[in-house]
Enzyme design. Structure first.
Site, PDB file in Angstrom:
ATOM      1  N   CYS A 126      -3.882  -1.004  -1.979  1.00 23.99           N
ATOM      2  CA  CYS A 126      -4.180   0.405  -2.252  1.00 23.99           C
ATOM      3  C   CYS A 126      -5.090   0.510  -3.482  1.00 23.99           C
ATOM      4  O   CYS A 126      -4.763  -0.009  -4.554  1.00 23.99           O
ATOM      5  CB  CYS A 126      -2.858   1.123  -2.518  1.00 23.99           C
ATOM      6  SG  CYS A 126      -3.013   2.843  -2.960  1.00 23.99           S
ATOM      7  N   CYS A 173     -11.318   3.149  -0.857  1.00 17.48           N
ATOM      8  CA  CYS A 173     -10.037   3.658  -0.357  1.00 17.48           C
ATOM      9  C   CYS A 173      -9.729   2.940   0.953  1.00 17.48           C
ATOM     10  O   CYS A 173     -10.627   2.688   1.761  1.00 17.48           O
ATOM     11  CB  CYS A 173     -10.133   5.169  -0.133  1.00 17.48           C
ATOM     12  SG  CYS A 173      -8.702   5.885   0.679  1.00 17.48           S
ATOM     13  N   HIS A 181      -8.557   3.784   3.656  1.00 18.40           N
ATOM     14  CA  HIS A 181      -8.794   4.468   4.932  1.00 18.40           C
ATOM     15  C   HIS A 181     -10.263   4.504   5.349  1.00 18.40           C
ATOM     16  O   HIS A 181     -10.577   4.760   6.505  1.00 18.40           O
ATOM     17  CB  HIS A 181      -8.298   5.912   4.856  1.00 18.40           C
ATOM     18  CG  HIS A 181      -6.807   6.038   4.820  1.00 18.40           C
ATOM     19  ND1 HIS A 181      -6.031   5.407   3.873  1.00 18.40           N
ATOM     20  CD2 HIS A 181      -5.949   6.714   5.624  1.00 18.40           C
ATOM     21  CE1 HIS A 181      -4.747   5.704   4.090  1.00 18.40           C
ATOM     22  NE2 HIS A 181      -4.676   6.492   5.143  1.00 18.40           N
ATOM     23  N   ASP A 222       0.868  -1.175   0.000  1.00 14.80           N
ATOM     24  CA  ASP A 222       0.000   0.000   0.000  1.00 14.80           C
ATOM     25  C   ASP A 222       0.907   1.228   0.000  1.00 14.80           C
ATOM     26  O   ASP A 222       2.108   1.134   0.241  1.00 14.80           O
ATOM     27  CB  ASP A 222      -0.884  -0.026   1.258  1.00 14.80           C
ATOM     28  CG  ASP A 222      -1.772   1.208   1.351  1.00 14.80           C
ATOM     29  OD1 ASP A 222      -2.526   1.464   0.393  1.00 14.80           O
ATOM     30  OD2 ASP A 222      -1.698   1.940   2.351  1.00 14.80           O
ATOM     31  N   SER A 223       0.281   2.387  -0.204  1.00  6.59           N
ATOM     32  CA  SER A 223       1.039   3.635  -0.156  1.00  6.59           C
ATOM     33  C   SER A 223       1.516   3.953   1.265  1.00  6.59           C
ATOM     34  O   SER A 223       2.416   4.759   1.444  1.00  6.59           O
ATOM     35  CB  SER A 223       0.158   4.771  -0.674  1.00  6.59           C
ATOM     36  OG  SER A 223      -1.067   4.790   0.025  1.00  6.59           O
ATOM     37  N   GLU A 244      -6.252   9.250   9.315  1.00  5.00           N
ATOM     38  CA  GLU A 244      -4.909   9.104   9.898  1.00  5.00           C
ATOM     39  C   GLU A 244      -4.787   9.875  11.209  1.00  5.00           C
ATOM     40  O   GLU A 244      -4.062   9.463  12.108  1.00  5.00           O
ATOM     41  CB  GLU A 244      -3.850   9.561   8.897  1.00  5.00           C
ATOM     42  CG  GLU A 244      -3.802   8.646   7.695  1.00  5.00           C
ATOM     43  CD  GLU A 244      -2.487   8.647   6.944  1.00  5.00           C
ATOM     44  OE1 GLU A 244      -1.578   9.413   7.306  1.00  5.00           O
ATOM     45  OE2 GLU A 244      -2.391   7.876   5.970  1.00  5.00           O
TER      46      GLU A 244
HETATM   47  N1  DGL Z   1      -4.117   3.802  -0.018  1.00  7.06           N
HETATM   48  C1  DGL Z   1      -4.759   4.835  -0.800  1.00  7.06           C
HETATM   49  C2  DGL Z   1      -5.969   4.228  -1.543  1.00  7.06           C
HETATM   50  O1  DGL Z   1      -6.556   3.256  -1.112  1.00  7.06           O
HETATM   51  C3  DGL Z   1      -5.159   6.038   0.030  1.00  7.06           C
HETATM   52  C4  DGL Z   1      -3.991   6.859   0.546  1.00  7.06           C
HETATM   53  C5  DGL Z   1      -3.191   7.517  -0.554  1.00  7.06           C
HETATM   54  O2  DGL Z   1      -3.668   8.447  -1.222  1.00  7.06           O
HETATM   55  O3  DGL Z   1      -2.064   7.095  -0.756  1.00  7.06           O
HETATM   56  O4  DGL Z   1      -6.338   4.715  -2.570  1.00  7.06           O
END
Ligand code: DGL
Length: 278
Positions: A79, A190, A192, A16-17, A158
């Site tokens: 992600c 997403c 989050h 993931d990011s 976050e």
């Molecule tokens: N993990 C990213 C997503 O699910 C969200 C956070 C980001 O923008 O890196 O799209």
């Protein structure tokens, strides 16, 4: 280094990011509790949401190459933004199964809708890619898909601002237009957003089913590993490895909320320039 041959004992790679993909790991752990996981969070380069697809695809290739260097038997692109930009590319390039979150999410949304009016929320990159729209309409051509980028929900999650007035006002700003469109399913597109699920559910009301692609991806992963004879049957508890590209402090601070259990050990690895031969 020669590629490691995957076996049932090999770990599942997830990237993931940043920390968000731990919501997907949480689902994998509950579905596949015997499986060891190597998680890579690209905390040095987060967020991916506002970045262009070419950049995200490069980052995703580096993350996947790093996971392969650790001998993973499958890769989950947790992600949504990276799934939209790179999951197909990785699946075509790599020898291990690659699962993104968008196809499983779309499948669950189509199964849940009765009216065909489906909302999708995600980062700017995910929504701009049209990947959910495409995946939904491939399965249900008459679907009406209403997509809404909600970038501010990522920092809110976050910071732990998942309830209260600030979160409610911002979420209402994004979600009220969707509510007015009479959707009956909303895809939480997403990593989050599961943290904001109670708030989103309150705003959307009981007539709107919320779909978490992470949970659907865990179910699909189970099926993929089973079909390939790659499920780990062992009764001993698996060892997980958490890796981040930036200093581990913030990862450790945030991880507990996203994963639902504390993460004490985080390895730092710089994956920039990683390729399959690394
Ligand atoms: N993990 C990213 C997503 O699910 C969200 C956070 C980001 O923008 O890196 O799209």
């Amino acid at each position: 280094m020669a590629p490691l041959t995957p076996s049932p004992a090999s770990p599942i790679g997830v990237f993931d990011s940043g920390v968000g993909g731990l919501t997907v790991v949480r689902e994998i752990l509950s579905r596949l509790p015997a499986e060891p996981i190597v998680y890579f969070g690209d905390t040095a380069r987060v967020p991916y949401g506002p970045k262009s697809p070419d950049i995200v695809r490069r980052y995703a290739r580096e993350a996947a190459a790093f996971l392969l260097s650790r001998g993973v038997k499958a890769i989950v692109v947790a992600c949504n933004t990276a799934t939209a930009a790179a999951a197909d590319t990785l699946a075509a390039e790599l020898d291990v199964p690659v699962l993104g979150v968008i196809e499983p999410g779309a499948r669950a949304a189509v199964a849940a809708t009765r009216t065909g009016r489906i909302g999708v929320i995600g980062t700017v990159g995910t929504i701009r890619s049209g990947a959910y729209d495409h995946a939904l309409r491939r399965r249900l051509p008459e679907a009406r898909v209403y997509a809404q980028p909600c970038p501010l929900l990522v920092p809110l999650a976050e910071e732990g601002l998942v309830d209260g007035d600030a979160a409610r006002l911002i979420a209402e700003g994004y979600l009220d237009p969707l509510r007015a469109l009479d959707i009956d399913v909303l895809v939480l597109g997403c990593t989050h957003y599961p943290l904001l699920r109670p708030l989103i559910a309150r705003i959307m009301g009981p007539a709107v089913a919320l779909v978490d692609p992470g949970a659907e991806t865990a179910a699909e992963l189970h099926g993929v590993l089973e079909r390939r004879g790659l499920l780990r049957g062992a009764a001993t508890p698996p060892a997980h490895l958490f890796v981040a590209s930036d200093a581990p402090l913030r990862f450790r601070e945030l991880a507990g909320r996203f994963l639902g259990r504390p993460v004490t050990e985080v390895e730092r690895v710089d994956v920039e320039g990683f390729d399959r031969a690394a």
